[in-house]
Design a protein around this motif. Sequence first.
Motif, mmCIF file in Angstrom:
data_model
loop_
_atom_site.group_PDB
_atom_site.id
_atom_site.type_symbol
_atom_site.label_atom_id
_atom_site.label_comp_id
_atom_site.label_asym_id
_atom_site.label_seq_id
_atom_site.Cartn_x
_atom_site.Cartn_y
_atom_site.Cartn_z
ATOM 1 N N THR A 28 0.828 -1.204 0.000
ATOM 2 C CA THR A 28 0.000 0.000 0.000
ATOM 3 C C THR A 28 0.860 1.251 0.000
ATOM 4 O O THR A 28 0.582 2.214 -0.730
ATOM 5 C CB THR A 28 -0.928 0.002 1.232
ATOM 6 O OG1 THR A 28 -1.612 -1.246 1.289
ATOM 7 C CG2 THR A 28 -1.944 1.110 1.157
ATOM 8 N N SER A 29 1.920 1.252 0.790
ATOM 9 C CA SER A 29 2.784 2.436 0.872
ATOM 10 C C SER A 29 3.460 2.724 -0.464
ATOM 11 O O SER A 29 3.636 3.890 -0.834
ATOM 12 C CB SER A 29 3.828 2.253 1.971
ATOM 13 O OG SER A 29 4.616 1.105 1.724
ATOM 14 N N GLN A 30 3.822 1.679 -1.221
ATOM 15 C CA GLN A 30 4.423 1.888 -2.541
ATOM 16 C C GLN A 30 3.410 2.507 -3.502
ATOM 17 O O GLN A 30 3.742 3.423 -4.264
ATOM 18 C CB GLN A 30 4.912 0.563 -3.129
ATOM 19 C CG GLN A 30 6.106 -0.049 -2.443
ATOM 20 C CD GLN A 30 6.382 -1.434 -3.005
ATOM 21 O OE1 GLN A 30 5.544 -2.326 -2.885
ATOM 22 N NE2 GLN A 30 7.536 -1.598 -3.608
ATOM 23 N N LEU A 31 2.176 1.982 -3.474
ATOM 24 C CA LEU A 31 1.131 2.534 -4.340
ATOM 25 C C LEU A 31 0.878 4.002 -4.008
ATOM 26 O O LEU A 31 0.792 4.840 -4.908
ATOM 27 C CB LEU A 31 -0.165 1.736 -4.179
ATOM 28 C CG LEU A 31 -0.207 0.379 -4.872
ATOM 29 C CD1 LEU A 31 -1.359 -0.462 -4.351
ATOM 30 C CD2 LEU A 31 -0.318 0.557 -6.381
ATOM 31 N N LYS A 32 0.788 4.304 -2.736
ATOM 32 C CA LYS A 32 0.536 5.689 -2.310
ATOM 33 C C LYS A 32 1.673 6.609 -2.751
ATOM 34 O O LYS A 32 1.444 7.720 -3.216
ATOM 35 C CB LYS A 32 0.345 5.748 -0.793
ATOM 36 C CG LYS A 32 -0.166 7.083 -0.300
ATOM 37 C CD LYS A 32 -0.597 6.979 1.133
ATOM 38 C CE LYS A 32 -1.156 8.236 1.719
ATOM 39 N NZ LYS A 32 -0.875 9.482 1.131
ATOM 40 N N ARG A 33 2.895 6.138 -2.635
ATOM 41 C CA ARG A 33 4.067 6.926 -3.030
ATOM 42 C C ARG A 33 4.069 7.175 -4.546
ATOM 43 O O ARG A 33 4.470 8.240 -5.012
ATOM 44 C CB ARG A 33 5.328 6.178 -2.613
ATOM 45 C CG ARG A 33 6.479 7.041 -2.278
ATOM 46 C CD ARG A 33 7.708 6.325 -1.723
ATOM 47 N NE ARG A 33 7.775 4.889 -1.859
ATOM 48 C CZ ARG A 33 7.619 4.006 -0.850
ATOM 49 N NH1 ARG A 33 7.323 4.435 0.356
ATOM 50 N NH2 ARG A 33 7.726 2.712 -1.053
ATOM 51 N N ASP A 34 3.607 6.191 -5.324
ATOM 52 C CA ASP A 34 3.611 6.315 -6.786
ATOM 53 C C ASP A 34 2.462 7.159 -7.337
ATOM 54 O O ASP A 34 2.457 7.487 -8.513
ATOM 55 C CB ASP A 34 3.539 4.929 -7.435
ATOM 56 C CG ASP A 34 4.857 4.191 -7.363
ATOM 57 O OD1 ASP A 34 5.863 4.792 -6.943
ATOM 58 O OD2 ASP A 34 4.879 3.004 -7.741
ATOM 59 N N MET A 35 1.489 7.474 -6.483
ATOM 60 C CA MET A 35 0.329 8.243 -6.934
ATOM 61 C C MET A 35 0.154 9.479 -6.063
ATOM 62 O O MET A 35 -0.681 9.495 -5.154
ATOM 63 C CB MET A 35 -0.926 7.362 -6.892
ATOM 64 C CG MET A 35 -0.867 6.227 -7.888
ATOM 65 S SD MET A 35 -2.377 5.263 -7.970
ATOM 66 C CE MET A 35 -2.327 4.413 -6.403
ATOM 67 N N PRO A 36 0.934 10.518 -6.320
ATOM 68 C CA PRO A 36 0.814 11.737 -5.517
ATOM 69 C C PRO A 36 -0.602 12.295 -5.602
ATOM 70 O O PRO A 36 -1.221 12.291 -6.649
ATOM 71 C CB PRO A 36 1.811 12.704 -6.165
ATOM 72 C CG PRO A 36 2.656 11.891 -7.066
ATOM 73 C CD PRO A 36 1.909 10.643 -7.389
ATOM 74 N N GLY A 37 -1.106 12.716 -4.479
ATOM 75 C CA GLY A 37 -2.438 13.304 -4.450
ATOM 76 C C GLY A 37 -3.524 12.374 -3.947
ATOM 77 O O GLY A 37 -4.610 12.827 -3.612
ATOM 78 N N ILE A 38 -3.258 11.085 -3.893
ATOM 79 C CA ILE A 38 -4.265 10.154 -3.392
ATOM 80 C C ILE A 38 -4.183 10.104 -1.868
ATOM 81 O O ILE A 38 -3.085 10.086 -1.305
ATOM 82 C CB ILE A 38 -4.128 8.740 -4.002
ATOM 83 C CG1 ILE A 38 -5.348 7.874 -3.640
ATOM 84 C CG2 ILE A 38 -2.835 8.073 -3.565
ATOM 85 C CD1 ILE A 38 -5.417 6.560 -4.388
#
Length: 123
Positions: A57-67
Amino acid sequence: MIDTITHFKVPVDREERSVCLGPDGSVAHVTRMLRMISGRWKLPILFRLFAEPSMRTSQLKRDMPGISQKMLTQHLRELENDELVARRDFGEQPPHVAYALTNSGRDLMPVLMAAREFSRRHL
């Protein structure tokens, strides 16, 4: 020229129309698929998981700024409920959870790639 005109291929007979418009017709299935991928962050999640076989989850969040964390969690749950994404809980403390595309999610990717190519050709 007539081979490329698609409106000639739509069934006109009332019984044949159910193939397209009935409760189990083409329109219903395409609408269901579009509902599964609708949402601001669902496509970015799917494409990221297509690029990386498994992500936390942390990787996904890092790859999608603004979410926000809330939206990421909500969309991941919806994708999981629609069986496009699988959640793997490692049962560790602190929590270690990873997400990956399911077979259905991988089957959807050629459709999304075709939509991308359609968009590129029809600016």
